[in-house]
Enzyme design. Structure first.
Site, PDB file in Angstrom:
ATOM      1  N   GLY A 268     -12.675  77.503 103.108  1.00  0.00           N
ATOM      2  CA  GLY A 268     -12.018  78.223 103.991  1.00  0.00           C
ATOM      3  C   GLY A 268     -10.710  79.318 103.910  1.00  0.00           C
ATOM      4  O   GLY A 268     -11.125  80.571 104.833  1.00  0.00           O
TER       5      GLY A 268
ATOM      6  N   GLU B 207     -12.319  79.663  93.029  1.00  0.00           N
ATOM      7  CA  GLU B 207     -12.274  78.402  92.850  1.00  0.00           C
ATOM      8  C   GLU B 207     -12.569  77.455  92.200  1.00  0.00           C
ATOM      9  O   GLU B 207     -12.305  76.725  91.491  1.00  0.00           O
ATOM     10  CB  GLU B 207     -12.523  77.888  94.640  1.00  0.00           C
ATOM     11  CG  GLU B 207     -11.089  78.373  94.915  1.00  0.00           C
ATOM     12  CD  GLU B 207     -10.636  78.200  96.479  1.00  0.00           C
ATOM     13  OE1 GLU B 207      -9.808  78.396  96.992  1.00  0.00           O
ATOM     14  OE2 GLU B 207     -11.454  77.164  97.247  1.00  0.00           O
TER      15      GLU B 207
ATOM     16  N   LYS C 160      -8.571  65.678 105.988  1.00  0.00           N
ATOM     17  CA  LYS C 160      -9.861  66.313 105.672  1.00  0.00           C
ATOM     18  C   LYS C 160     -10.457  65.627 104.759  1.00  0.00           C
ATOM     19  O   LYS C 160     -12.168  65.569 104.067  1.00  0.00           O
ATOM     20  CB  LYS C 160      -8.950  66.956 104.336  1.00  0.00           C
ATOM     21  CG  LYS C 160      -8.587  67.995 104.943  1.00  0.00           C
ATOM     22  CD  LYS C 160      -8.549  69.408 105.087  1.00  0.00           C
ATOM     23  CE  LYS C 160      -7.635  70.364 106.026  1.00  0.00           C
ATOM     24  NZ  LYS C 160      -6.991  71.106 104.359  1.00  0.00           N
TER      25      LYS C 160
HETATM   26  C1  5RP Z   1      -9.432  78.019 100.001  1.00  0.00           C
HETATM   27  C2  5RP Z   1     -10.129  76.642 100.315  1.00  0.00           C
HETATM   28  C3  5RP Z   1      -8.465  75.516 100.740  1.00  0.00           C
HETATM   29  O1  5RP Z   1      -8.522  74.947  99.880  1.00  0.00           O
HETATM   30  C4  5RP Z   1      -9.324  75.205 101.803  1.00  0.00           C
HETATM   31  O2  5RP Z   1      -9.273  76.072 102.916  1.00  0.00           O
HETATM   32  C5  5RP Z   1      -7.679  74.592 101.897  1.00  0.00           C
HETATM   33  O3  5RP Z   1      -6.721  75.123 102.904  1.00  0.00           O
HETATM   34  P1  5RP Z   1      -5.584  75.036 103.043  1.00  0.00           P
HETATM   35  O4  5RP Z   1      -4.951  73.661 102.189  1.00  0.00           O
HETATM   36  O5  5RP Z   1      -5.147  75.520 103.794  1.00  0.00           O
HETATM   37  O6  5RP Z   1      -5.672  73.774 103.888  1.00  0.00           O
HETATM   38  O7  5RP Z   1     -10.700  76.277  99.981  1.00  0.00           O
HETATM   39  O8  5RP Z   1      -9.912  78.863 100.109  1.00  0.00           O
END
Ligand code: 5RP
Length: 217
Positions: free
Chosen positions: A96, A103, A121
């Protein structure tokens, strides 16, 4: 409790996995930002971090936490990161924030992946969250057409360039019943650098924050 308060709570709980570890792999996102703030308070208890994005590197350095190149440290003891979706098998959708490739690399290079998230989530089937796919810029339209063949609706993440100089397509309306197969299939499309299904690099431990506290699975 707000979603951000839940993220903070779960980030604090993850500190348990940081203590007495040499190098911590640190993910990207708002949940991880809370973790970095907490890590700043226990600096003496670990050596430093390997980072999954330029944003995280900046934040770690601002907190006075040494940041090491992954190539200089080899295997990492623990990787801590958030997620956009988590299924009961601990498979994830990530990206996201657009940092999915780095990652996934740090997750792959780590002994243990601890995923931290608020309860929103958690899903039964991955795919409601649009699947991020990092692509070499010249392949964007081709990859998008291939994703349509897989049943998705690709949307170009305009005005966004990844830390690796690439572009992102967010693929909507995929019902990912077989995450391993989807991860492989999308990776096999020419021009795809990485996709946000984390099945081969799924989490080992999930810390999930809810109003009742943090559960570990
Ligand atoms: C970034 C990611 C994040 O881990 C994912 O979007 C969750 O984000 P947040 O902790 O802001 O909810 O994959 O590339």
């Amino acid at each position: 409790m707000t979603q951000d308060e839940l993220k903070k709570k779960v980030a604090e709980a993850a500190l348990e996995y940081v203590k007495d570890v040499a190098i911590v792999g640190v993910g990207t996102g708002s949940t991880v930002n809370h973790l970095i703030d907490f890590m700043a308070g226990i600096k003496g208890q670990f050596e430093g971090a390997v980072s999954s994005s330029e944003g995280t590197t900046q934040r770690l350095k601002a907190a006075g936490i040494p940041v090491f190149d992954l190539n200089a440290v080899g295997e990492v003891e623990v990787y801590i990161d958030g997620a956009d979706e988590i299924n009961p098998q601990k498979e994830l959708i990530k990206g996201g924030g657009g940092a999915l490739t780095r990652e996934k690399i740090v997750a792959a290079a780590s002994k243990q992946f601890v995923c931290i998230a608020d309860e929103t989530k958690s899903v039964d089937v991955l795919g409601k969250f649009p699947l991020p796919v990092e692509v070499i810029p010249m392949s964007r339209s081709y990859v998008a057409r291939e994703m349509v063949k897989l049943g998705g609706q690709p949307v170009w993440r305009e005005n966004f360039i990844t830390d690796n100089g690439n572009e992102i397509i967010d693929v909507h309306n995929l019902k990912i019943l077989d995450p391993k197969n989807m991860e492989e299939t999308v990776n096999n499309i020419v021009g795809v650098v990485c996709n946000g299904v984390f099945s081969y690099q799924k989490a080992d431990v999930i810390l999930l924050g809810s109003a009742n506290g943090v559960t570990t699975s």
